[in-house]
Every structure is written in structure tokens, then in C-alpha cells.
Design a protein around this motif. Structure first.
Motif, PDB file in Angstrom:
ATOM      1  N   ASP A  67       0.915  -0.968   0.065  1.00 14.23           N
ATOM      2  CA  ASP A  67      -0.022   0.073  -0.038  1.00 14.23           C
ATOM      3  C   ASP A  67       1.003   1.293   0.071  1.00 14.23           C
ATOM      4  N   MET A  68       0.570   2.195  -0.607  1.00 17.08           N
ATOM      5  CA  MET A  68       1.137   3.486  -0.651  1.00 17.08           C
ATOM      6  C   MET A  68       0.451   4.644   0.238  1.00 17.08           C
ATOM      7  N   ASP A  69       0.982   5.153   1.035  1.00 18.06           N
ATOM      8  CA  ASP A  69       0.617   6.225   1.895  1.00 18.06           C
ATOM      9  C   ASP A  69       0.425   7.458   1.026  1.00 18.06           C
ATOM     10  N   ILE A  70      -0.734   8.501   1.533  1.00 20.47           N
ATOM     11  CA  ILE A  70      -0.778   9.638   0.777  1.00 20.47           C
ATOM     12  C   ILE A  70      -0.416  10.384   1.771  1.00 20.47           C
ATOM     13  N   ALA A  71       0.565  11.397   1.398  1.00 22.84           N
ATOM     14  CA  ALA A  71       0.962  12.594   2.340  1.00 22.84           C
ATOM     15  C   ALA A  71       0.272  13.934   2.315  1.00 22.84           C
ATOM     16  N   SER A  72      -0.261  14.185   1.227  1.00 21.76           N
ATOM     17  CA  SER A  72      -0.791  15.644   0.959  1.00 21.76           C
ATOM     18  C   SER A  72      -2.285  15.782   1.347  1.00 21.76           C
ATOM     19  N   GLU A  73      -2.603  16.961   1.966  1.00 16.45           N
ATOM     20  CA  GLU A  73      -3.956  17.019   2.435  1.00 16.45           C
ATOM     21  C   GLU A  73      -4.830  16.942   1.218  1.00 16.45           C
ATOM     22  N   GLU A  74      -4.558  17.452   0.191  1.00 13.10           N
ATOM     23  CA  GLU A  74      -5.532  17.422  -1.077  1.00 13.10           C
ATOM     24  C   GLU A  74      -5.715  15.880  -1.450  1.00 13.10           C
ATOM     25  N   GLY A  75      -4.466  14.984  -1.336  1.00 14.90           N
ATOM     26  CA  GLY A  75      -4.788  13.725  -1.746  1.00 14.90           C
ATOM     27  C   GLY A  75      -5.685  13.022  -0.620  1.00 14.90           C
ATOM     28  N   LYS A  76      -5.172  13.445   0.590  1.00 13.79           N
ATOM     29  CA  LYS A  76      -6.162  12.484   1.557  1.00 13.79           C
ATOM     30  C   LYS A  76      -7.519  13.064   1.412  1.00 13.79           C
ATOM     31  N   LYS A  77      -7.872  13.970   1.102  1.00  7.61           N
ATOM     32  CA  LYS A  77      -9.390  14.533   0.909  1.00  7.61           C
ATOM     33  C   LYS A  77     -10.018  13.860  -0.390  1.00  7.61           C
ATOM     34  N   ASN A  78      -9.380  13.860  -1.458  1.00  9.49           N
ATOM     35  CA  ASN A  78      -9.849  13.436  -2.663  1.00  9.49           C
ATOM     36  C   ASN A  78      -9.718  11.832  -2.806  1.00  9.49           C
TER      37      ASN A  78
ATOM     38  N   THR B 189     -15.800  13.439 -10.275  1.00 12.05           N
ATOM     39  CA  THR B 189     -16.050  14.374 -11.471  1.00 12.05           C
ATOM     40  C   THR B 189     -14.871  14.145 -12.524  1.00 12.05           C
ATOM     41  N   LEU B 190     -14.989  14.267 -13.557  1.00 11.00           N
ATOM     42  CA  LEU B 190     -13.766  14.000 -14.503  1.00 11.00           C
ATOM     43  C   LEU B 190     -12.649  14.863 -14.202  1.00 11.00           C
ATOM     44  N   ASP B 191     -12.786  16.255 -13.790  1.00  6.29           N
ATOM     45  CA  ASP B 191     -11.731  17.093 -13.323  1.00  6.29           C
ATOM     46  C   ASP B 191     -10.976  16.557 -12.359  1.00  6.29           C
ATOM     47  N   GLN B 192     -11.807  16.170 -11.218  1.00  9.07           N
ATOM     48  CA  GLN B 192     -11.141  15.608  -9.945  1.00  9.07           C
ATOM     49  C   GLN B 192     -10.471  14.194 -10.610  1.00  9.07           C
ATOM     50  N   THR B 193     -10.851  13.234 -11.408  1.00  5.80           N
ATOM     51  CA  THR B 193      -9.920  12.270 -11.776  1.00  5.80           C
ATOM     52  C   THR B 193      -8.761  12.639 -12.257  1.00  5.80           C
ATOM     53  N   ILE B 194      -8.572  13.789 -13.198  1.00  2.16           N
ATOM     54  CA  ILE B 194      -7.396  14.024 -13.746  1.00  2.16           C
ATOM     55  C   ILE B 194      -6.744  14.474 -12.599  1.00  2.16           C
ATOM     56  N   ALA B 195      -7.095  15.508 -11.716  1.00  6.24           N
ATOM     57  CA  ALA B 195      -6.155  15.843 -10.609  1.00  6.24           C
ATOM     58  C   ALA B 195      -5.667  14.633  -9.858  1.00  6.24           C
ATOM     59  N   ASN B 196      -6.483  13.908  -9.501  1.00 13.96           N
ATOM     60  CA  ASN B 196      -6.226  12.590  -8.568  1.00 13.96           C
ATOM     61  C   ASN B 196      -4.969  11.721  -9.399  1.00 13.96           C
ATOM     62  N   VAL B 197      -5.016  11.459 -10.615  1.00 12.59           N
ATOM     63  CA  VAL B 197      -3.960  10.694 -11.115  1.00 12.59           C
ATOM     64  C   VAL B 197      -2.668  11.424 -11.177  1.00 12.59           C
ATOM     65  N   LYS B 198      -2.629  13.057 -11.384  1.00 14.63           N
ATOM     66  CA  LYS B 198      -1.546  13.644 -11.234  1.00 14.63           C
ATOM     67  C   LYS B 198      -0.996  13.682  -9.890  1.00 14.63           C
ATOM     68  N   LEU B 199      -1.956  13.897  -8.874  1.00 19.58           N
ATOM     69  CA  LEU B 199      -1.528  13.724  -7.459  1.00 19.58           C
ATOM     70  C   LEU B 199      -0.831  12.567  -7.018  1.00 19.58           C
ATOM     71  N   VAL B 200      -1.315  11.293  -7.546  1.00 17.12           N
ATOM     72  CA  VAL B 200      -0.804   9.960  -7.122  1.00 17.12           C
ATOM     73  C   VAL B 200       0.459   9.817  -7.738  1.00 17.12           C
ATOM     74  N   GLU B 201       0.815  10.502  -9.130  1.00 19.26           N
ATOM     75  CA  GLU B 201       2.102  10.322  -9.677  1.00 19.26           C
ATOM     76  C   GLU B 201       2.992  11.069  -8.534  1.00 19.26           C
ATOM     77  N   LYS B 202       2.666  12.230  -8.025  1.00 19.38           N
ATOM     78  CA  LYS B 202       3.486  13.175  -7.225  1.00 19.38           C
ATOM     79  C   LYS B 202       3.666  12.217  -5.981  1.00 19.38           C
ATOM     80  N   GLU B 203       2.730  11.744  -5.278  1.00 21.84           N
ATOM     81  CA  GLU B 203       2.839  10.928  -4.240  1.00 21.84           C
ATOM     82  C   GLU B 203       3.839   9.622  -4.430  1.00 21.84           C
ATOM     83  N   ALA B 204       3.846   9.068  -5.714  1.00 21.76           N
ATOM     84  CA  ALA B 204       4.559   7.904  -5.895  1.00 21.76           C
ATOM     85  C   ALA B 204       6.150   8.234  -6.034  1.00 21.76           C
ATOM     86  N   ALA B 205       6.393   9.652  -6.439  1.00 19.30           N
ATOM     87  CA  ALA B 205       7.524  10.036  -6.585  1.00 19.30           C
ATOM     88  C   ALA B 205       8.234  10.267  -5.152  1.00 19.30           C
ATOM     89  N   ARG B 206       7.310  10.624  -4.297  1.00 21.55           N
ATOM     90  CA  ARG B 206       7.832  10.928  -2.981  1.00 21.55           C
ATOM     91  C   ARG B 206       7.986   9.756  -2.262  1.00 21.55           C
TER      92      ARG B 206
END
Ligand SMILES: [Zn+2]
Length: 214
Positions: free
Chosen positions: A113-124, A170-187
Motif C-alpha cells: 500500500d502507498m501512503d498519501i501525504a498531501s492534504e488534497e490527496g487525503k481528501k480526494n 467528477t472528470l476534473d477530479q479524476t485528472i487531478a487525482n492521477v496527477k496527485l498519485v504520480e507526485k505521491e509515488a515520486a515522494r
């Protein structure tokens, strides 16, 4: 009324696919998108189609329960069963996106499992992205493995040795989410490289090069 809703969903999906392809989440590396129409139907991207030349009518309308195609001429994505599972087990999820994005796919090799660190990520998405055990793509085995891991605490799932599937409202949130996961994966990967005692043998120059790629 329903027809105009389907028309709008198809148009919005097309726009989202182009955005995702421009961002490098779909183009060349595969991936597929599904949007819920109502409690019974979903629209999915067709299999093996260039997202830049895709037309609204290329999107397939399927029954969530049983995957019967009710509208469309192309072959629906082979991962339709994953999207249908998401929509049936999580009735509040409206959009399901599967990608082979590079860093999240790299994390999927670890089987964790990969933890999510950002507040936005935790929320969405949720406090973590959950690992799904390996099964070949497009098979009922993968659908079964995915279904057994779906919980309401997270909208993100790493398909082991494969990629990501992420739900949203929403579709916009989906796009934001996959960008966010990629950032979290880098971290996540950076952290593991820096903190891994087994990598202490690695010359700093090599480690720096590895970290700079993330
Ligand atoms: Zn895939």
C-alpha cells in the motif's frame, strides 16, 4: 432526457481523454476511462483506439451488471470489468480511470500500500492507495482480485506489476487525482531510496542520479 445525458457524458469524456493524453497519462501507454451514466449503465473508452482521433460515438455504453453493450460499434476496453466493479461496489463513485503512469506503476512492483501525504490527496483519494494482488490484465481473475480489495476508505488502487485505478466524483477530479498519485509515488520512492539501509552500498553519485529521476 437520458440520450442527451449520454451525449454530454461522451463529449466530456472525449475532452478528458485528450487532456489525459496531453499530460502523458494515456497516450502511448494505454489506460482507459469509464463514467457512470446512472445506477445501471456506464460509458467506457473503446479498446485500442487513438484518443486523439476518437469520436463521441466510439465510446461504448455498457450495463454495469454483466457488461452487456447497449450502444456502440467498437470493442469496449478489456478492463471494463474493473470499472464496473468500482461502480457497483462504490455507488458514490462517478468516474473510474485506469492508467499505466510510470511512477505509480513502479510502486505497484513493490506490492505495498502507498501512503498519501498531501492534504488534497487525503481528501480526494484517501489516506493511502491500496495494493491489489497480481492477475493478468483483462481477465476475470484481476476483476476478482480488485473487487476483494475495494473499500470505502480509499479511491485509489495499485494493480500489482501493472498500474493504477482511481475513482472520483467528477472528470476534473479524476485528472487531478492521477496527477496527485504520480507526485505521491515520486515522494514514496524517494523516501524508500533515501531511508533504505540495503542501499547504503550504493555510491552517492548513483543514488543522486536515481533520486533526480523522480
Ligand atoms: Zn492496464
Amino acid at each position: 432526457m437520458k440520450d442527451s445525458k449520454i451525449e454530454r457524458i461522451r463529449k466530456d469524456m472525449l475532452t478528458a481523454c485528450i487532456k489525459l493524453a496531453d499530460l502523458g497519462f494515456l497516450a502511448g501507454v494505454g489506460g482507459n476511462l469509464a463514467v457512470r451514466i446512472d445506477s445501471k449503465l456506464m460509458a467506457v473508452t473503446p479498446s485500442a483506439t487513438d484518443y486523439y482521433t476518437m469520436k463521441p460515438e466510439d465510446l461504448c455504453i455498457l450495463e454495469i451488471n454483466g457488461l452487456k453493450m447497449v450502444e456502440g460499434t467498437k470493442q469496449p476496453t478489456t478492463e471494463s470489468g474493473l470499472h464496473a466493479s468500482f461502480f457497483s461496489l462504490r455507488p458514490e463513485i462517478e468516474v473510474s480511470l485506469h492508467t499505466h503512469q510510470p511512477l505509480a506503476s513502479a510502486v505497484s512492483l513493490l506490492g505495498l500500500d502507498m501512503d498519501i501525504a498531501s492534504e488534497e490527496g487525503k481528501k480526494n483519494i484517501g489516506p493511502f492507495v491500496r495494493i491489489v494482488s497480481y492477475a493478468p490484465s483483462g481477465t476475470p481473475f484481476l476483476v476478482r482480485a480488485f473487487r476483494s480489495r475495494i473499500i470505502k476508505e480509499t479511491n485509489g488502487y495499485l494493480l500489482r506489476n501493472h498500474g493504477l485505478i482511481c475513482g472520483a466524483f467528477t472528470l476534473d477530479q479524476t485528472i487531478a487525482n492521477v496527477k496527485l498519485v504520480e507526485k505521491e509515488a515520486a515522494r514514496f520512492l524517494r523516501n524508500r531510496i533515501e531511508k533504505n539501509p540495503n542501499l547504503s552500498y550504493m555510491p552517492n553519485a548513483v543514488k543522486d542520479q536515481l533520486l533526480s529521476a523522480l
